[in-house]
Every structure is written in C-alpha cells, then in structure tokens.
Design an enzyme around this catalytic site. Sequence first.
Site, PDB file in Angstrom:
ATOM      1  N   GLY A  53       0.805  -1.200  -0.257  1.00  0.00           N
ATOM      2  CA  GLY A  53       0.292   0.355  -0.172  1.00  0.00           C
ATOM      3  C   GLY A  53       0.920   1.385   0.160  1.00  0.00           C
ATOM      4  O   GLY A  53       2.082   1.267   0.602  1.00  0.00           O
ATOM      5  N   THR A  54       0.671   2.394  -0.692  1.00  0.00           N
ATOM      6  CA  THR A  54       1.448   3.217  -0.822  1.00  0.00           C
ATOM      7  C   THR A  54       0.734   4.519  -0.057  1.00  0.00           C
ATOM      8  O   THR A  54       0.748   5.107   1.100  1.00  0.00           O
ATOM      9  CB  THR A  54       1.558   3.841  -2.188  1.00  0.00           C
ATOM     10  OG1 THR A  54      -0.031   4.038  -2.827  1.00  0.00           O
ATOM     11  CG2 THR A  54       2.403   2.966  -2.828  1.00  0.00           C
ATOM     12  N   THR A  55      -0.011   5.250  -0.122  1.00  0.00           N
ATOM     13  CA  THR A  55      -0.117   6.711   0.269  1.00  0.00           C
ATOM     14  C   THR A  55      -0.981   7.054   1.108  1.00  0.00           C
ATOM     15  O   THR A  55      -2.416   6.675   0.377  1.00  0.00           O
ATOM     16  CB  THR A  55       0.489   7.946  -0.745  1.00  0.00           C
ATOM     17  OG1 THR A  55       1.354   7.391  -1.825  1.00  0.00           O
ATOM     18  CG2 THR A  55       0.664   9.591  -0.338  1.00  0.00           C
TER      19      THR A  55
END
Length: 281
Positions: A53-55
């Site tokens: 998962g990122t931001t």
Amino acid sequence: MEANTRGTGRLPAAFLTPGSSSFMDFLGDHSPELLPGKRVLPPVQGAFEAPHGTTIVAVTFPGGVVLAGDRRATMGNMIAQRDMEKVFPADEYSAVGIAGSAGLAVEMVKLFQLELEHFEKVEGAQLSLEGKANRLSTMIRGNLGMAMQGLAVVPLFAGYDVDRGTGRIFSYDVTGGRSEEQGYAGTGSGSIFARGAMKKLYRDDLTEEQATTLVVQALYDAADDDSATGGPDIARRIFPLVTVITEDGFRRLTDEESSAVARSIVDRRLEQPDGPRAALL
C-alpha cells in the site's frame, strides 16, 4: 493452547484466569506464534515481491482530524490492486491508515482493533489517545524482524482526543518510533509530494469541508508524481477513501461524498493542472 481441553468443549484455563488488559500480552504468553512478527518466513529463492500500500495523509482542523488514503496497491512495477482500502477505524475516536506490506498491515490493524476492544472490556474504559498511539508503537516494534526482511508496515494514526478536545496525528518509523505531527502528515511512497501540497495549502482555521478537500488535493499531487499512488479513477469510479474523526466519533465519507470532492478537484485541474497555490502575503 492447552491440549487436554481440545475436543471437550471447554475453554483452556488461560481464558478464565484474570490477567493483563493487553490482548497482545495474552497472545504472546499463550500462542506467540500467532503474532505477525513472530512468524518464520519460508526460504525464498530469487526476488520476492508482495503487494504494498502506498500514500496516506492526515490533516487536523478545529474540532477534529481527517485521515485519507489513495486506493492503489503495487507489486514491484505492477499495479496489484486498484481499489484497496487503506484507512480503518481503530475504535470510536481513532483510525489507522496503512502503508507498506499490504497483507501484514491489514493483519496488524485487525490485531490493533482487538487490542483496544480487549482493553475496554477488561478495564471498563477506553485508553487515552496517547495510550492508543503507544500500543500501536509497541506492535510496530514487534514487527521489526519482518521489516528487516522487507515486510515493513508504516502506519499513520489519527484520532480525536476527548480530553483535549482536538484532533491529533501520530507518525511512526519501522522500529516503532513515534512522533506527533502538527497540522498535517503523510506516509508512504507518495508522501513527499503530498506533504509539499499540504505545506502550501494548510491553515489552522480550516473547516471540515476544506480539510477533506485539502487531503484529496494532496493525494492528487502525490499521484501526479509517484507512480505507486493512485489518483481519482473517474472511469472505474474509484476515489480516495476519506474519513473524519470529531467529538461525534469516526465517520467515513460515502462514495457519493468522496466522488463529489474528487470530481470537483479534477474539474478545477483542467483549468489549473498543477493545482491551487498558497495565497501570497
């Protein structure tokens, strides 16, 4: 667990004996192999890729805090999932946004939710927001072994402090180190770009509506420069997940609400592609 109780329908004595208000301590004493950080990874030959998962971003405003995340999960240079959920309620007055190894992060959030629920049932009261932040720090520290093998989890924790009557944000590093952020914060691969956007647009007198717009603006800018961050997907109707926490508790914006915010920003970006500017003094 105790083998002599299996098949009898009886709970092991450990479940009936008063003990710690921490579910993590209970699990560590009786079934430590079930803790995410205690698992032994099988040997892997060659490169290993797992969904990430990122931001995640958060912004405080008078009376609460907004926590939001994009929806993209990546696996190397590939998009693993376009509609991943990365923001979860921890309890009535707090939430966690996850960045890092997706599967491990979701499992950690579920364990954190159980930890807070267990404490409330045993003690008859909720942990303070500071106490919740400390419990999460301990869980992340327990995952250090996995982090050293490339399965790091770096969440962002936000909530409404009922004692202070204000929203607060806590960020972490992979060792469990905790910092309280003032005004706004971000974590994940696109956070450097999101923080730049929030730095220019943040004010300490934002309304709830302005704060929700600001986090979506920040995620849009992150997606503009970071390939691992997903922007609003108009064609698939996939929009950032936005949550608001105030004295009334945790609330997630409906699909219609988040869609309206995202579409208004996309429309404005057609005229001003690089987004709004901070007012000149």
